[in-house]
Structures are given as structure tokens and as C-alpha cells.
Design a protein around this motif. Structure first.
Motif, PDB file in Angstrom:
ATOM      1  N   PRO A 188       5.765   9.773  -4.442  1.00 49.47           N
ATOM      2  CA  PRO A 188       5.140   9.461  -3.151  1.00 49.47           C
ATOM      3  C   PRO A 188       6.198   9.262  -2.068  1.00 49.47           C
ATOM      4  O   PRO A 188       7.387   9.162  -2.360  1.00 49.47           O
ATOM      5  N   ARG A 189       5.732   9.188  -0.835  1.00 46.93           N
ATOM      6  CA  ARG A 189       6.641   8.923   0.278  1.00 46.93           C
ATOM      7  C   ARG A 189       7.270   7.537   0.119  1.00 46.93           C
ATOM      8  O   ARG A 189       6.710   6.665  -0.537  1.00 46.93           O
ATOM      9  N   HIS A 190       8.415   7.348   0.766  1.00 51.12           N
ATOM     10  CA  HIS A 190       9.116   6.059   0.713  1.00 51.12           C
ATOM     11  C   HIS A 190       8.182   4.930   1.175  1.00 51.12           C
ATOM     12  O   HIS A 190       7.486   5.060   2.184  1.00 51.12           O
ATOM     13  N   GLY A 191       8.148   3.849   0.445  1.00 55.66           N
ATOM     14  CA  GLY A 191       7.314   2.689   0.790  1.00 55.66           C
ATOM     15  C   GLY A 191       5.915   2.746   0.217  1.00 55.66           C
ATOM     16  O   GLY A 191       5.166   1.778   0.314  1.00 55.66           O
ATOM     17  N   PHE A 192       5.541   3.871  -0.383  1.00 56.57           N
ATOM     18  CA  PHE A 192       4.219   4.024  -0.993  1.00 56.57           C
ATOM     19  C   PHE A 192       4.318   3.913  -2.510  1.00 56.57           C
ATOM     20  O   PHE A 192       5.390   4.087  -3.088  1.00 56.57           O
ATOM     21  N   VAL A 193       3.192   3.633  -3.133  1.00 57.24           N
ATOM     22  CA  VAL A 193       3.045   3.859  -4.563  1.00 57.24           C
ATOM     23  C   VAL A 193       2.060   5.008  -4.726  1.00 57.24           C
ATOM     24  O   VAL A 193       1.210   5.228  -3.867  1.00 57.24           O
ATOM     25  N   LYS A 194       2.215   5.755  -5.818  1.00 60.19           N
ATOM     26  CA  LYS A 194       1.249   6.810  -6.105  1.00 60.19           C
ATOM     27  C   LYS A 194       0.441   6.362  -7.315  1.00 60.19           C
ATOM     28  O   LYS A 194       0.990   6.015  -8.359  1.00 60.19           O
ATOM     29  N   ALA A 195      -0.871   6.358  -7.156  1.00 57.28           N
ATOM     30  CA  ALA A 195      -1.805   5.915  -8.193  1.00 57.28           C
ATOM     31  C   ALA A 195      -2.592   7.128  -8.688  1.00 57.28           C
ATOM     32  O   ALA A 195      -3.495   7.591  -8.020  1.00 57.28           O
ATOM     33  N   ASN A 196      -2.194   7.630  -9.837  1.00 52.63           N
ATOM     34  CA  ASN A 196      -2.912   8.752 -10.450  1.00 52.63           C
ATOM     35  C   ASN A 196      -4.023   8.212 -11.328  1.00 52.63           C
ATOM     36  O   ASN A 196      -3.846   7.194 -12.004  1.00 52.63           O
ATOM     37  N   ALA A 232       0.367  -2.338  -0.769  1.00 49.04           N
ATOM     38  CA  ALA A 232      -0.259  -2.190   0.547  1.00 49.04           C
ATOM     39  C   ALA A 232      -0.412  -0.740   0.976  1.00 49.04           C
ATOM     40  O   ALA A 232      -1.347  -0.397   1.689  1.00 49.04           O
ATOM     41  N   ARG A 233       0.516   0.117   0.552  1.00 50.77           N
ATOM     42  CA  ARG A 233       0.505   1.527   0.967  1.00 50.77           C
ATOM     43  C   ARG A 233       0.377   2.379  -0.291  1.00 50.77           C
ATOM     44  O   ARG A 233       1.293   2.442  -1.108  1.00 50.77           O
ATOM     45  N   VAL A 234      -0.762   3.045  -0.411  1.00 58.35           N
ATOM     46  CA  VAL A 234      -1.115   3.708  -1.667  1.00 58.35           C
ATOM     47  C   VAL A 234      -1.532   5.157  -1.425  1.00 58.35           C
ATOM     48  O   VAL A 234      -2.286   5.451  -0.500  1.00 58.35           O
ATOM     49  N   MET A 235      -1.052   6.045  -2.301  1.00 59.68           N
ATOM     50  CA  MET A 235      -1.522   7.423  -2.367  1.00 59.68           C
ATOM     51  C   MET A 235      -2.275   7.563  -3.683  1.00 59.68           C
ATOM     52  O   MET A 235      -1.688   7.379  -4.749  1.00 59.68           O
ATOM     53  N   VAL A 236      -3.568   7.822  -3.616  1.00 60.55           N
ATOM     54  CA  VAL A 236      -4.388   7.995  -4.824  1.00 60.55           C
ATOM     55  C   VAL A 236      -4.511   9.479  -5.095  1.00 60.55           C
ATOM     56  O   VAL A 236      -4.897  10.252  -4.223  1.00 60.55           O
ATOM     57  N   GLY A 254     -23.102   4.394  -5.130  1.00 59.64           N
ATOM     58  CA  GLY A 254     -22.639   3.001  -5.152  1.00 59.64           C
ATOM     59  C   GLY A 254     -21.139   2.897  -5.361  1.00 59.64           C
ATOM     60  O   GLY A 254     -20.461   2.078  -4.727  1.00 59.64           O
ATOM     61  N   LEU A 255     -20.596   3.727  -6.238  1.00 60.86           N
ATOM     62  CA  LEU A 255     -19.152   3.724  -6.493  1.00 60.86           C
ATOM     63  C   LEU A 255     -18.381   4.185  -5.254  1.00 60.86           C
ATOM     64  O   LEU A 255     -17.357   3.591  -4.897  1.00 60.86           O
ATOM     65  N   ILE A 256     -18.871   5.219  -4.591  1.00 62.35           N
ATOM     66  CA  ILE A 256     -18.211   5.720  -3.372  1.00 62.35           C
ATOM     67  C   ILE A 256     -18.235   4.642  -2.284  1.00 62.35           C
ATOM     68  O   ILE A 256     -17.238   4.424  -1.582  1.00 62.35           O
ATOM     69  N   PHE A 257     -19.353   3.942  -2.164  1.00 66.30           N
ATOM     70  CA  PHE A 257     -19.458   2.854  -1.183  1.00 66.30           C
ATOM     71  C   PHE A 257     -18.393   1.794  -1.465  1.00 66.30           C
ATOM     72  O   PHE A 257     -17.707   1.325  -0.549  1.00 66.30           O
ATOM     73  N   ASP A 258     -18.254   1.400  -2.747  1.00 66.80           N
ATOM     74  CA  ASP A 258     -17.235   0.402  -3.125  1.00 66.80           C
ATOM     75  C   ASP A 258     -15.837   0.886  -2.765  1.00 66.80           C
ATOM     76  O   ASP A 258     -15.022   0.132  -2.234  1.00 66.80           O
ATOM     77  N   ILE A 259     -15.544   2.143  -3.093  1.00 69.39           N
ATOM     78  CA  ILE A 259     -14.216   2.705  -2.825  1.00 69.39           C
ATOM     79  C   ILE A 259     -13.917   2.678  -1.332  1.00 69.39           C
ATOM     80  O   ILE A 259     -12.839   2.245  -0.905  1.00 69.39           O
ATOM     81  N   GLN A 260     -14.869   3.126  -0.518  1.00 68.60           N
ATOM     82  CA  GLN A 260     -14.647   3.159   0.920  1.00 68.60           C
ATOM     83  C   GLN A 260     -14.489   1.755   1.501  1.00 68.60           C
ATOM     84  O   GLN A 260     -13.703   1.544   2.425  1.00 68.60           O
ATOM     85  N   ALA A 261     -15.210   0.783   0.940  1.00 67.65           N
ATOM     86  CA  ALA A 261     -15.058  -0.607   1.397  1.00 67.65           C
ATOM     87  C   ALA A 261     -13.687  -1.148   0.999  1.00 67.65           C
ATOM     88  O   ALA A 261     -13.034  -1.843   1.781  1.00 67.65           O
ATOM     89  N   MET A 262     -13.228  -0.821  -0.198  1.00 65.64           N
ATOM     90  CA  MET A 262     -11.924  -1.309  -0.675  1.00 65.64           C
ATOM     91  C   MET A 262     -10.756  -0.740   0.116  1.00 65.64           C
ATOM     92  O   MET A 262      -9.733  -1.393   0.264  1.00 65.64           O
ATOM     93  N   THR A 263     -10.893   0.489   0.600  1.00 65.59           N
ATOM     94  CA  THR A 263      -9.775   1.109   1.323  1.00 65.59           C
ATOM     95  C   THR A 263      -9.392   0.306   2.563  1.00 65.59           C
ATOM     96  O   THR A 263      -8.234   0.343   2.989  1.00 65.59           O
ATOM     97  N   ARG A 264     -10.317  -0.448   3.119  1.00 69.86           N
ATOM     98  CA  ARG A 264     -10.030  -1.254   4.304  1.00 69.86           C
ATOM     99  C   ARG A 264      -9.107  -2.432   3.986  1.00 69.86           C
ATOM    100  O   ARG A 264      -8.543  -3.037   4.894  1.00 69.86           O
ATOM    101  N   GLU A 265      -8.947  -2.758   2.703  1.00 64.61           N
ATOM    102  CA  GLU A 265      -8.083  -3.874   2.299  1.00 64.61           C
ATOM    103  C   GLU A 265      -6.604  -3.480   2.259  1.00 64.61           C
ATOM    104  O   GLU A 265      -5.746  -4.340   2.094  1.00 64.61           O
ATOM    105  N   PHE A 266      -6.311  -2.198   2.392  1.00 70.39           N
ATOM    106  CA  PHE A 266      -4.934  -1.714   2.286  1.00 70.39           C
ATOM    107  C   PHE A 266      -4.374  -1.388   3.665  1.00 70.39           C
ATOM    108  O   PHE A 266      -5.101  -1.014   4.578  1.00 70.39           O
ATOM    109  N   GLN A 267      -3.068  -1.492   3.797  1.00 71.99           N
ATOM    110  CA  GLN A 267      -2.404  -1.138   5.047  1.00 71.99           C
ATOM    111  C   GLN A 267      -2.523   0.362   5.303  1.00 71.99           C
ATOM    112  O   GLN A 267      -2.792   0.789   6.420  1.00 71.99           O
ATOM    113  N   GLU A 268      -2.310   1.160   4.254  1.00 71.97           N
ATOM    114  CA  GLU A 268      -2.439   2.606   4.358  1.00 71.97           C
ATOM    115  C   GLU A 268      -2.959   3.147   3.034  1.00 71.97           C
ATOM    116  O   GLU A 268      -2.506   2.739   1.966  1.00 71.97           O
ATOM    117  N   MET A 269      -3.898   4.085   3.102  1.00 72.41           N
ATOM    118  CA  MET A 269      -4.501   4.665   1.897  1.00 72.41           C
ATOM    119  C   MET A 269      -4.658   6.159   2.119  1.00 72.41           C
ATOM    120  O   MET A 269      -5.239   6.591   3.121  1.00 72.41           O
TER     121      MET A 269
END
Length: 198
Positions: free
Chosen positions: A55-63, A123-127, A150-165
Motif C-alpha cells: 500500500p501507499r506510505h502511511g496506509f495498511v492494506k487489508a486483503n 486510520a488509513r486503510v486500503m481494502v 444489511g452488510l453493505i449498510f454496515d460497511i458504509q457506516a464503518m468507513t466513516r470511522e476511518f481517516q481514509e478508506m
């Protein structure tokens, strides 16, 4: 009981019969592969094998990856989180789950890796997922299937908790580590977590 001149106790005879039936079943009944292990058509872009990229510098990549067995409607998901130098930080997954489709397993995998990232304080994640449909639904580029709404709704709500997604679709060859974890937990069941940074 006497069999070919040899005296066999009835409990031993029944044990041998059960053992023979088990051997017969193993030889005759093929083990069905997980849907995620079935061959897929080659990616449209090119026949060149793609590889996982840092991933880019400062990010984590979550596969993440889902696994689903169509015959039993069971499966699980696996995920792997690596830092910007490519070092594996965490991995985990869960088996023994019931899904109505492979898509549900893939979307649940995305949700699970977001929970892991949130708990890990990233805080900064690449999924990254090898399910193009799941990624398109999460990004709002495709109509959401009612089964995973329902799962998509949860995912979209969770993305707001991160600095960058950032959500990325990648070919399976770039998602091999998550695929291996998903296959392992689906076959063995239970909840698994490996934390390599503590």
C-alpha cells in the motif's frame, strides 16, 4: 460369530463393518471443493500473473476473501492486514458460517476486515478483495443485492470511522494470503486471530 473358521466377537465384527463403510464412503464420495477453490476464467485485463503490491506510505492494506460451499451453504472468511513495507501485522477469519451465496461470504469478509482494522487502530486503510461485484456494491457503483443489503449498510457506516478508506478490486493472484486463511478457517471452523505486532 464364526467367519471363515475364525471366531469373532460381535462387537469386533460391528466395529469392522463400520470401519469398512467409512473406507468405502471416503473412496466413493468425492470431497466437494469450496466455491473459492474452483477454477475461474482468466482476468480480462491480461494473462500476465498479477502480484500483490504494497500500500501507499502511511496506509495498511487489508486483503479479505470469502469461502462458500454450495452443497451445504456453509463457509467463512479470512483476512490479512499488512503495513506499507509489506510486513504482515494481523490475520484472522471465521468458519462454520451459513451463507446463501458466495457473494454474501465475500461481503461479510469485507465487513470483518473493517472491524479488525478499527480494533487495530488503523486510520488509513486500503481494502482489497477479489470480488468485483462486492467492491462495486460497497463503492456504490452497482445496485446492492437484497441478500447483502444489511452488510453493505454496515460497511458504509464503518468507513466513516476511518481517516481514509480505499476499496480496490484485485485478481485472485493478488489476494492469495487471504484466500489461504479463508480456506483454512472454512475447513477447520471456529474463530482464528493472529496478531503479529504485539
Amino acid at each position: 460369530m464364526v467367519f471363515q473358521g475364525i471366531q469373532i466377537h460381535p462387537s469386533d465384527a460391528s466395529g469392522m463393518m463400520v470401519e469398512q463403510v467409512g473406507e468405502y464412503n471416503e473412496a466413493v464420495i468425492p470431497k466437494a471443493p469450496l466455491v473459492a477453490e474452483l477454477p475461474r476464467p482468466p482476468d480480462q485485463a491480461a494473462l500476465v500473473q498479477a502480484v500483490w503490491e504494497k500500500p501507499r506510505h502511511g496506509f495498511v492494506k487489508a486483503n479479505c476473501d470469502g469461502a462458500w460451499l454450495v452443497q451445504t451453504n456453509t463457509g467463512g472468511f479470512g483476512w490479512v492486514i499488512r503495513d506499507f513495507v509489506g510486513w504482515m501485522m494481523q490475520a484472522g477469519g471465521q468458519g462454520d458460517l451459513r451463507y446463501g451465496s458466495a457473494l454474501a461470504a465475500e461481503v461479510d469478509a469485507i465487513r470483518a476486515v473493517l472491524i479488525a482494522c478499527e480494533q487495530g487502530g488503523f486510520a488509513r486503510v486500503m481494502v482489497e478483495s477479489d470480488s468485483l461485484i462486492a467492491i462495486q456494491m460497497v463503492k456504490g457503483e452497482r445496485l446492492v443485492d437484497a441478500e447483502v443489503d444489511g452488510l453493505i449498510f454496515d460497511i458504509q457506516a464503518m468507513t466513516r470511522e476511518f481517516q481514509e478508506m480505499i476499496f480496490i478490486h484485485a485478481p485472485r493472484s493478488c489476494n492469495q494470503a487471504a484466500h489461504e486463511v479463508a480456506s483454512f478457517v472454512s475447513r477447520n471452523g471456529g474463530i482464528h486471530h493472529w496478531d503479529l505486532i504485539r
